[in-house]
Motif scaffolding. Sequence first.
Motif, PDB file in Angstrom:
ATOM      1  N   UNK A 297       0.977  -1.140   0.028  1.00 30.41           N
ATOM      2  CA  UNK A 297      -0.016   0.136   0.070  1.00 30.41           C
ATOM      3  C   UNK A 297       0.915   1.255   0.042  1.00 30.41           C
ATOM      4  N   UNK A 298       0.214   2.216  -0.441  1.00 30.70           N
ATOM      5  CA  UNK A 298       0.936   3.678  -0.290  1.00 30.70           C
ATOM      6  C   UNK A 298      -0.160   4.435   0.396  1.00 30.70           C
ATOM      7  N   UNK A 299       0.408   5.423   1.147  1.00 31.77           N
ATOM      8  CA  UNK A 299      -0.465   6.373   1.797  1.00 31.77           C
ATOM      9  C   UNK A 299      -0.474   7.692   1.048  1.00 31.77           C
ATOM     10  N   UNK A 300      -1.867   7.861   0.672  1.00 30.39           N
ATOM     11  CA  UNK A 300      -1.994   9.201  -0.176  1.00 30.39           C
ATOM     12  C   UNK A 300      -2.041  10.338   0.490  1.00 30.39           C
ATOM     13  N   UNK A 301      -2.919  10.290   1.732  1.00 27.28           N
ATOM     14  CA  UNK A 301      -3.049  11.609   2.543  1.00 27.28           C
ATOM     15  C   UNK A 301      -3.005  10.918   3.924  1.00 27.28           C
ATOM     16  N   UNK A 302      -2.710  12.141   4.974  1.00 28.28           N
ATOM     17  CA  UNK A 302      -2.730  11.667   6.501  1.00 28.28           C
ATOM     18  C   UNK A 302      -1.353  11.198   6.978  1.00 28.28           C
TER      19      UNK A 302
ATOM     20  N   UNK B 292      -9.016   3.405   0.531  1.00 24.81           N
ATOM     21  CA  UNK B 292      -9.831   3.521   1.635  1.00 24.81           C
ATOM     22  C   UNK B 292      -9.359   4.704   2.257  1.00 24.81           C
ATOM     23  N   UNK B 293     -10.611   5.122   2.950  1.00 31.19           N
ATOM     24  CA  UNK B 293     -10.556   6.311   3.992  1.00 31.19           C
ATOM     25  C   UNK B 293     -10.483   5.645   5.253  1.00 31.19           C
ATOM     26  N   UNK B 294      -9.840   6.028   6.124  1.00 30.77           N
ATOM     27  CA  UNK B 294     -10.036   5.417   7.906  1.00 30.77           C
ATOM     28  C   UNK B 294      -9.965   6.473   8.680  1.00 30.77           C
ATOM     29  N   UNK B 295     -10.929   6.381   9.711  1.00 36.24           N
ATOM     30  CA  UNK B 295     -10.840   7.045  10.812  1.00 36.24           C
ATOM     31  C   UNK B 295     -10.625   6.194  11.920  1.00 36.24           C
ATOM     32  N   UNK B 296      -9.898   6.710  13.062  1.00 35.11           N
ATOM     33  CA  UNK B 296      -9.635   5.589  14.073  1.00 35.11           C
ATOM     34  C   UNK B 296     -10.303   6.468  15.444  1.00 35.11           C
ATOM     35  N   UNK B 297     -10.838   7.720  15.255  1.00 37.52           N
ATOM     36  CA  UNK B 297     -11.391   8.358  16.516  1.00 37.52           C
ATOM     37  C   UNK B 297     -12.622   9.127  16.108  1.00 37.52           C
ATOM     38  N   UNK B 298     -13.782   9.065  17.071  1.00 35.76           N
ATOM     39  CA  UNK B 298     -13.793   8.311  18.199  1.00 35.76           C
ATOM     40  C   UNK B 298     -13.717   6.765  18.189  1.00 35.76           C
TER      41      UNK B 298
ATOM     42  N   UNK C 252      -8.954  16.149   3.763  1.00 34.21           N
ATOM     43  CA  UNK C 252     -10.248  16.548   3.468  1.00 34.21           C
ATOM     44  C   UNK C 252     -10.731  16.870   2.091  1.00 34.21           C
ATOM     45  N   UNK C 253      -9.780  17.739   1.638  1.00 33.04           N
ATOM     46  CA  UNK C 253      -9.887  18.213   0.287  1.00 33.04           C
ATOM     47  C   UNK C 253      -9.789  17.118  -0.604  1.00 33.04           C
ATOM     48  N   UNK C 254      -8.693  16.236  -0.283  1.00 36.26           N
ATOM     49  CA  UNK C 254      -8.447  14.967  -1.172  1.00 36.26           C
ATOM     50  C   UNK C 254      -9.674  13.906  -1.202  1.00 36.26           C
ATOM     51  N   UNK C 255     -10.124  13.943  -0.203  1.00 37.16           N
ATOM     52  CA  UNK C 255     -11.381  12.780  -0.078  1.00 37.16           C
ATOM     53  C   UNK C 255     -12.368  13.340  -0.707  1.00 37.16           C
ATOM     54  N   UNK C 256     -12.804  14.823  -0.674  1.00 42.08           N
ATOM     55  CA  UNK C 256     -14.020  15.067  -1.725  1.00 42.08           C
ATOM     56  C   UNK C 256     -13.627  15.116  -3.131  1.00 42.08           C
ATOM     57  N   UNK C 257     -12.224  15.502  -3.508  1.00 37.76           N
ATOM     58  CA  UNK C 257     -11.861  15.357  -4.804  1.00 37.76           C
ATOM     59  C   UNK C 257     -11.969  13.846  -5.424  1.00 37.76           C
ATOM     60  N   UNK C 258     -11.530  12.721  -4.690  1.00 39.27           N
ATOM     61  CA  UNK C 258     -11.828  11.434  -4.945  1.00 39.27           C
ATOM     62  C   UNK C 258     -13.059  10.848  -4.854  1.00 39.27           C
TER      63      UNK C 258
END
Length: 363
Positions: free
Chosen positions: A8-13, A163-169, A255-261
């Motif tokens: 995998x590569x990390x695009x953003x974050x 994938x978009x991944x949140x860990x919090x909350x 956040x901008x990247x996610x909207x664009x994707x």
Amino acid sequence: MKISTPGRICLFGEHQDYLGLPTIAAAISRRISIEGTYRNDTQIIIHLPDLNAKESFFLSETLPYSKGRDYFRSTINVLKRRGFVFSRGLECKVHGNIPINSGTSSSSALIVSWANFLTRHADNPTEVSPKELGEIANAAEVLEFGEPGGMMDHYSTAIGNVIYLESTPKIYVEGLQPQLGTFVLGDSQQPKDTLGILARCRFGMEAIIQKVTEYDPTFSIFTTPYAQAAHYSSLLNNDELGLLKANLEDRDILRTGKELLIQSQLAANGDFDKEFGQLLYRHFENLRDHKRTSTEKINRMIDASMKAGALGGKINGSGGGGCMFMYAPDHAEAVAEAITREGGIPYIITVDEGSRVEAYREA
């Protein structure tokens, strides 16, 4: 049976998940496979020809660990706690083409492949979901040995694509299906400096957050606007202020990247490739200038790639060495040549699907 799992590569974050911020990652078309079948005894034998090595042990009720990061045993122990039963031995061969120790999640891909293989070869075989495969692999690699690390690598390689991944909350994972073109991965062949980078990017940033929060209890890494960072200039030195601004801006870039994707999934956008590349490069500038995760060699590889026609890119993974990648939907070969001239090893890659069965044969 043969199972394969992507790197995998990390695009953003990048360098933000341990702060509780989200990440966006993409599985890539470099993979690790495990192929094997049952034995007539209770021995597990794993051949590792790429490393000129072999591991073997006998099944028992709880497998004791013979070393740190004993992932082949730990995965079986994690699965047993989840109700899987193993009474027959297995003999397997591991092969891969993911660059090792370079920030492209070769170890996580291996564990996901092993977990996928084991769940299908237990006495009570079960096809688990990609998300659960990621959870199992994370437990075996991170939780079992008390190591630092998030779940991005395991979810990304198990689920695949973007994938978009949140860990919090709480853990939240969302699969994305953008129409992405070709990337070029570049291995600098420089060993990563994970501990040195973490000392600055994680522990240094945690200290900054604590200092700012004590001064301003309303501050939040999740919600405080980027422009507000200037209010803390009297509290922080220039280096600390730069690191704080970099993390706030990288949060907004994601956040901008996610909207664009997401927009690229819904409608054609003639400027998508250019905008996507620019966001990657803005993220890289923060990693290079403020988080200082890049190296002079990787900087040269990225600069040469941009001159060769790449639209953007960044260092990948913990940093201090390892890999970088460039988005080059139209000039991949030229970018690969540029990386080679700077002393890197290039791999032309695309976004790929997650862990999968490549071949199946009845035992």
